[in-house]
Design a protein around this motif. Sequence first.
Motif, PDB file in Angstrom:
ATOM      1  N   HIS A  96       0.135   4.317  -4.684  1.00 48.18           N
ATOM      2  CA  HIS A  96      -0.961   4.964  -3.852  1.00 48.18           C
ATOM      3  C   HIS A  96      -2.349   2.979  -4.358  1.00 48.18           C
ATOM      4  O   HIS A  96      -2.797   2.285  -3.930  1.00 48.18           O
ATOM      5  CB  HIS A  96      -1.371   5.487  -3.784  1.00 48.18           C
ATOM      6  CG  HIS A  96      -2.404   6.638  -3.871  1.00 48.18           C
ATOM      7  ND1 HIS A  96      -1.673   7.197  -5.070  1.00 48.18           N
ATOM      8  CD2 HIS A  96      -3.597   6.585  -4.545  1.00 48.18           C
ATOM      9  CE1 HIS A  96      -2.835   7.273  -6.485  1.00 48.18           C
ATOM     10  NE2 HIS A  96      -3.546   6.441  -5.634  1.00 48.18           N
ATOM     11  N   LEU A  97      -2.108   2.947  -5.837  1.00 48.08           N
ATOM     12  CA  LEU A  97      -2.873   2.253  -6.394  1.00 48.08           C
ATOM     13  C   LEU A  97      -2.239   0.417  -6.236  1.00 48.08           C
ATOM     14  O   LEU A  97      -1.340  -0.332  -6.563  1.00 48.08           O
ATOM     15  CB  LEU A  97      -3.609   2.002  -7.862  1.00 48.08           C
ATOM     16  CG  LEU A  97      -3.943   3.495  -7.494  1.00 48.08           C
ATOM     17  CD1 LEU A  97      -4.720   3.534  -9.178  1.00 48.08           C
ATOM     18  CD2 LEU A  97      -5.904   3.236  -6.399  1.00 48.08           C
ATOM     19  N   ASN A 102      -4.078  -0.292 -10.972  1.00 49.92           N
ATOM     20  CA  ASN A 102      -3.347   1.120 -11.841  1.00 49.92           C
ATOM     21  C   ASN A 102      -3.657   0.152 -13.457  1.00 49.92           C
ATOM     22  O   ASN A 102      -3.608   1.560 -14.252  1.00 49.92           O
ATOM     23  CB  ASN A 102      -1.553   0.256 -11.621  1.00 49.92           C
ATOM     24  CG  ASN A 102      -1.067   1.109 -10.717  1.00 49.92           C
ATOM     25  OD1 ASN A 102      -0.715   1.865 -11.152  1.00 49.92           O
ATOM     26  ND2 ASN A 102      -0.852   1.090  -9.737  1.00 49.92           N
ATOM     27  N   ILE A 103      -3.431  -1.279 -14.123  1.00 49.68           N
ATOM     28  CA  ILE A 103      -3.778  -1.306 -14.834  1.00 49.68           C
ATOM     29  C   ILE A 103      -5.243  -1.091 -15.236  1.00 49.68           C
ATOM     30  O   ILE A 103      -5.843  -0.582 -16.373  1.00 49.68           O
ATOM     31  CB  ILE A 103      -3.847  -2.739 -15.268  1.00 49.68           C
ATOM     32  CG1 ILE A 103      -2.111  -3.541 -15.062  1.00 49.68           C
ATOM     33  CG2 ILE A 103      -4.315  -3.011 -16.328  1.00 49.68           C
ATOM     34  CD1 ILE A 103      -2.256  -4.582 -15.255  1.00 49.68           C
ATOM     35  N   ALA A 104      -6.335  -1.279 -14.190  1.00 41.30           N
ATOM     36  CA  ALA A 104      -7.266  -0.618 -14.617  1.00 41.30           C
ATOM     37  C   ALA A 104      -8.151   0.550 -14.722  1.00 41.30           C
ATOM     38  O   ALA A 104      -9.295   1.299 -15.682  1.00 41.30           O
ATOM     39  CB  ALA A 104      -8.331  -1.583 -13.586  1.00 41.30           C
ATOM     40  N   PHE A 105      -7.139   1.488 -14.075  1.00 41.17           N
ATOM     41  CA  PHE A 105      -7.505   2.366 -14.699  1.00 41.17           C
ATOM     42  C   PHE A 105      -8.075   3.651 -15.583  1.00 41.17           C
ATOM     43  O   PHE A 105      -8.898   3.972 -15.199  1.00 41.17           O
ATOM     44  CB  PHE A 105      -6.189   3.302 -14.150  1.00 41.17           C
ATOM     45  CG  PHE A 105      -6.216   4.652 -14.129  1.00 41.17           C
ATOM     46  CD1 PHE A 105      -6.419   4.803 -12.706  1.00 41.17           C
ATOM     47  CD2 PHE A 105      -6.121   6.680 -14.751  1.00 41.17           C
ATOM     48  CE1 PHE A 105      -6.973   6.604 -11.513  1.00 41.17           C
ATOM     49  CE2 PHE A 105      -6.499   7.710 -13.688  1.00 41.17           C
ATOM     50  CZ  PHE A 105      -6.589   7.188 -12.804  1.00 41.17           C
ATOM     51  N   LEU A 133       0.475 -10.945  -9.120  1.00 43.49           N
ATOM     52  CA  LEU A 133       0.621  -9.425  -9.063  1.00 43.49           C
ATOM     53  C   LEU A 133      -0.206  -8.520  -8.882  1.00 43.49           C
ATOM     54  O   LEU A 133       0.301  -7.519  -8.362  1.00 43.49           O
ATOM     55  CB  LEU A 133       2.021  -9.433  -9.489  1.00 43.49           C
ATOM     56  CG  LEU A 133       3.316  -9.780  -9.932  1.00 43.49           C
ATOM     57  CD1 LEU A 133       4.093  -9.736 -10.394  1.00 43.49           C
ATOM     58  CD2 LEU A 133       3.745 -10.566  -9.051  1.00 43.49           C
ATOM     59  N   LEU A 134      -1.472  -8.715  -9.348  1.00 42.71           N
ATOM     60  CA  LEU A 134      -2.560  -8.189  -9.389  1.00 42.71           C
ATOM     61  C   LEU A 134      -3.020  -7.252  -8.009  1.00 42.71           C
ATOM     62  O   LEU A 134      -3.710  -6.294  -8.216  1.00 42.71           O
ATOM     63  CB  LEU A 134      -3.886  -8.656  -9.709  1.00 42.71           C
ATOM     64  CG  LEU A 134      -3.432  -9.205 -11.540  1.00 42.71           C
ATOM     65  CD1 LEU A 134      -5.178  -9.623 -11.838  1.00 42.71           C
ATOM     66  CD2 LEU A 134      -3.588  -7.531 -12.371  1.00 42.71           C
ATOM     67  N   GLN A 135      -2.438  -7.967  -6.680  1.00 37.66           N
ATOM     68  CA  GLN A 135      -3.017  -7.181  -5.359  1.00 37.66           C
ATOM     69  C   GLN A 135      -1.694  -6.627  -4.806  1.00 37.66           C
ATOM     70  O   GLN A 135      -1.627  -6.131  -3.740  1.00 37.66           O
ATOM     71  CB  GLN A 135      -3.739  -8.150  -4.577  1.00 37.66           C
ATOM     72  CG  GLN A 135      -4.779  -8.537  -5.039  1.00 37.66           C
ATOM     73  CD  GLN A 135      -5.570  -7.646  -5.326  1.00 37.66           C
ATOM     74  OE1 GLN A 135      -5.798  -6.571  -5.188  1.00 37.66           O
ATOM     75  NE2 GLN A 135      -6.562  -8.042  -6.570  1.00 37.66           N
ATOM     76  N   ARG A 136      -1.036  -6.215  -4.741  1.00 36.00           N
ATOM     77  CA  ARG A 136       0.693  -5.990  -4.924  1.00 36.00           C
ATOM     78  C   ARG A 136       0.635  -4.310  -5.124  1.00 36.00           C
ATOM     79  O   ARG A 136      -0.053  -4.459  -6.038  1.00 36.00           O
ATOM     80  CB  ARG A 136       1.703  -6.684  -5.669  1.00 36.00           C
ATOM     81  CG  ARG A 136       1.717  -8.226  -5.086  1.00 36.00           C
ATOM     82  CD  ARG A 136       3.557  -8.597  -4.820  1.00 36.00           C
ATOM     83  NE  ARG A 136       3.903  -9.859  -5.105  1.00 36.00           N
ATOM     84  CZ  ARG A 136       4.820 -10.402  -5.297  1.00 36.00           C
ATOM     85  NH1 ARG A 136       5.789  -9.551  -5.592  1.00 36.00           N
ATOM     86  NH2 ARG A 136       4.840 -11.303  -5.263  1.00 36.00           N
ATOM     87  N   PHE A 137       1.332  -3.553  -4.823  1.00 36.14           N
ATOM     88  CA  PHE A 137       1.555  -2.090  -4.959  1.00 36.14           C
ATOM     89  C   PHE A 137       2.289  -1.936  -5.419  1.00 36.14           C
ATOM     90  O   PHE A 137       3.506  -3.336  -5.048  1.00 36.14           O
ATOM     91  CB  PHE A 137       1.167  -1.832  -3.330  1.00 36.14           C
ATOM     92  CG  PHE A 137       0.360  -1.615  -3.061  1.00 36.14           C
ATOM     93  CD1 PHE A 137      -0.852  -0.206  -3.119  1.00 36.14           C
ATOM     94  CD2 PHE A 137      -0.213  -2.395  -1.738  1.00 36.14           C
ATOM     95  CE1 PHE A 137      -1.717  -0.293  -2.586  1.00 36.14           C
ATOM     96  CE2 PHE A 137      -1.861  -2.177  -1.536  1.00 36.14           C
ATOM     97  CZ  PHE A 137      -2.771  -0.959  -1.926  1.00 36.14           C
ATOM     98  N   PRO A 138       3.138  -0.542  -6.519  1.00 32.63           N
ATOM     99  CA  PRO A 138       3.666  -1.437  -6.882  1.00 32.63           C
ATOM    100  C   PRO A 138       5.420  -1.679  -6.299  1.00 32.63           C
ATOM    101  O   PRO A 138       6.360  -1.836  -6.607  1.00 32.63           O
ATOM    102  CB  PRO A 138       3.714   0.307  -7.368  1.00 32.63           C
ATOM    103  CG  PRO A 138       2.411   0.797  -8.364  1.00 32.63           C
ATOM    104  CD  PRO A 138       2.010   0.639  -6.341  1.00 32.63           C
ATOM    105  N   ASN A 139       5.484  -0.770  -4.911  1.00 35.92           N
ATOM    106  CA  ASN A 139       6.799  -0.537  -4.364  1.00 35.92           C
ATOM    107  C   ASN A 139       7.110  -2.595  -3.981  1.00 35.92           C
ATOM    108  O   ASN A 139       7.748  -3.151  -3.184  1.00 35.92           O
ATOM    109  CB  ASN A 139       7.072   0.515  -3.333  1.00 35.92           C
ATOM    110  CG  ASN A 139       5.923  -0.295  -2.365  1.00 35.92           C
ATOM    111  OD1 ASN A 139       4.871  -0.773  -2.598  1.00 35.92           O
ATOM    112  ND2 ASN A 139       5.499   0.440  -1.015  1.00 35.92           N
ATOM    113  N   VAL A 149       4.311  -3.452 -16.019  1.00 36.40           N
ATOM    114  CA  VAL A 149       2.445  -3.374 -15.445  1.00 36.40           C
ATOM    115  C   VAL A 149       2.316  -2.477 -16.154  1.00 36.40           C
ATOM    116  O   VAL A 149       1.107  -1.658 -17.068  1.00 36.40           O
ATOM    117  CB  VAL A 149       2.487  -2.529 -13.872  1.00 36.40           C
ATOM    118  CG1 VAL A 149       1.172  -2.133 -13.790  1.00 36.40           C
ATOM    119  CG2 VAL A 149       2.409  -4.357 -12.841  1.00 36.40           C
ATOM    120  N   ALA A 150       3.308  -1.283 -16.726  1.00 33.91           N
ATOM    121  CA  ALA A 150       3.288  -0.132 -17.568  1.00 33.91           C
ATOM    122  C   ALA A 150       3.162  -0.321 -18.029  1.00 33.91           C
ATOM    123  O   ALA A 150       2.229   0.411 -19.484  1.00 33.91           O
ATOM    124  CB  ALA A 150       4.722   0.486 -17.411  1.00 33.91           C
TER     125      ALA A 150
END
Length: 370
Positions: A96-97, A102-105, A133-139, A149-150
């Motif tokens: 959902h992020l 995700n990276i900033a978490f 890709l920073l504004q995309r969602f993982p799916n 990203v991971a």
Amino acid sequence: MARIELKNVTKKFGSVAAVDNLDLVIEDGSFTTLLGPSGCGKTTTLRMIAGLETPSDQGEIWLGDRCLYSAKEGHYVPPAQRKLGLVFQSYALWPHLTVFDNIAFGLEIAKLSRKELTKKVEHIASVLFIGELLQRFPNELSGGQQQRVAIARVLVMEPAVLLLDEPLSNLDAKLRMDMRAELKRLHAETQSTIIYVTHDQLEALTMSSQIAVMNHGKLQQYQDPMTVYHHPANIFTGDFIGNPKINLLPAEAIQADGGVQVSIGSLTTEIAGARMPENIGTEPLKITTGVRSEDFRVATEASPNMVRGTVYSVLPAGSQFYLKVKLEEEMITVTVYEDLHLNIDDPVWISVRSDRVKCFDETGLLIWRN
Ligand code: ATP
């Protein structure tokens, strides 16, 4: 300093020693791969370094001059305080992020200012080519992009050591190749210490500065990839590394003037400058030779010092051809890099590169290093 040292580390699960008296020094800035078959203890070793697993009542683990674990002192630093970055096979991104979030978490939890946080996320994203890709969602990402990203999520925390457990195994072959190149670049650019777990020998050969080959919880060999490939310390390592598999052939060795003469059936070769072990009597020494498929020479006409064989099969593979050749007693696998226009049952003449033959004693240890 991000040098890791394991001293006499053992991990038992019930009666099984998953890791058995392991001594290992992982140098600061190295790309060290733990390599071995399923169940050899690679992941357990990594998890002990991370603090997710505790060794069994002995040994020590050090990060630079910081003791992470000591059985004798009863000392144990929990994972969060070790400041190591962990990436596993499954990426487990927050669905959902966005990629950015995700990276900033981790940085948000560390309460960085928005400006500093954004700068760090954008920088690491550009290093990993995911800045767009920073504004995309993982799916909305491919497997390779999710994987990056991971890694970004871990790297942005600037860990002293990055621990990667089979991070590419969910990717298809092409993406895996691309990601290997990117991980290697990343290592060169960040100069971080990377510890990488894989059972894929090619992955280990292509990426590592050092490979620790493990089997049944024990370290088999710990050297750079070319040394491990060309001078396997034992049959296990020689057999595990290399594709096609090394040819393991029974042979006899005797002392000759200039070195040791090795006979693989009627195929003879000489290990220049080698000396037979002391006190073995006058009988030829029974050994096992290891010859990599590319270390045979092949001729299509009879030549001196070559033995005749028969082509059993020809497997063209684009830039090379894999031949199965039947010698008197043995079937060997040979790689040739030109089209010799061979067919099944054709005669061929074979010799070996004497500087590349590996000889193992009856316990499986390498005898001479040529
Ligand atoms: P793979 O490539 O399959 O992940 P590995 O080399 O990483 O294998 P480990 O996961 O370290 O191997 O396991 C080493 C041995 O320890 C195996 O025999 C495994 O079954 C055993 N083992 C690992 N974790 C546990 C556990 N939590 N409980 C019991 N046995 C375990």
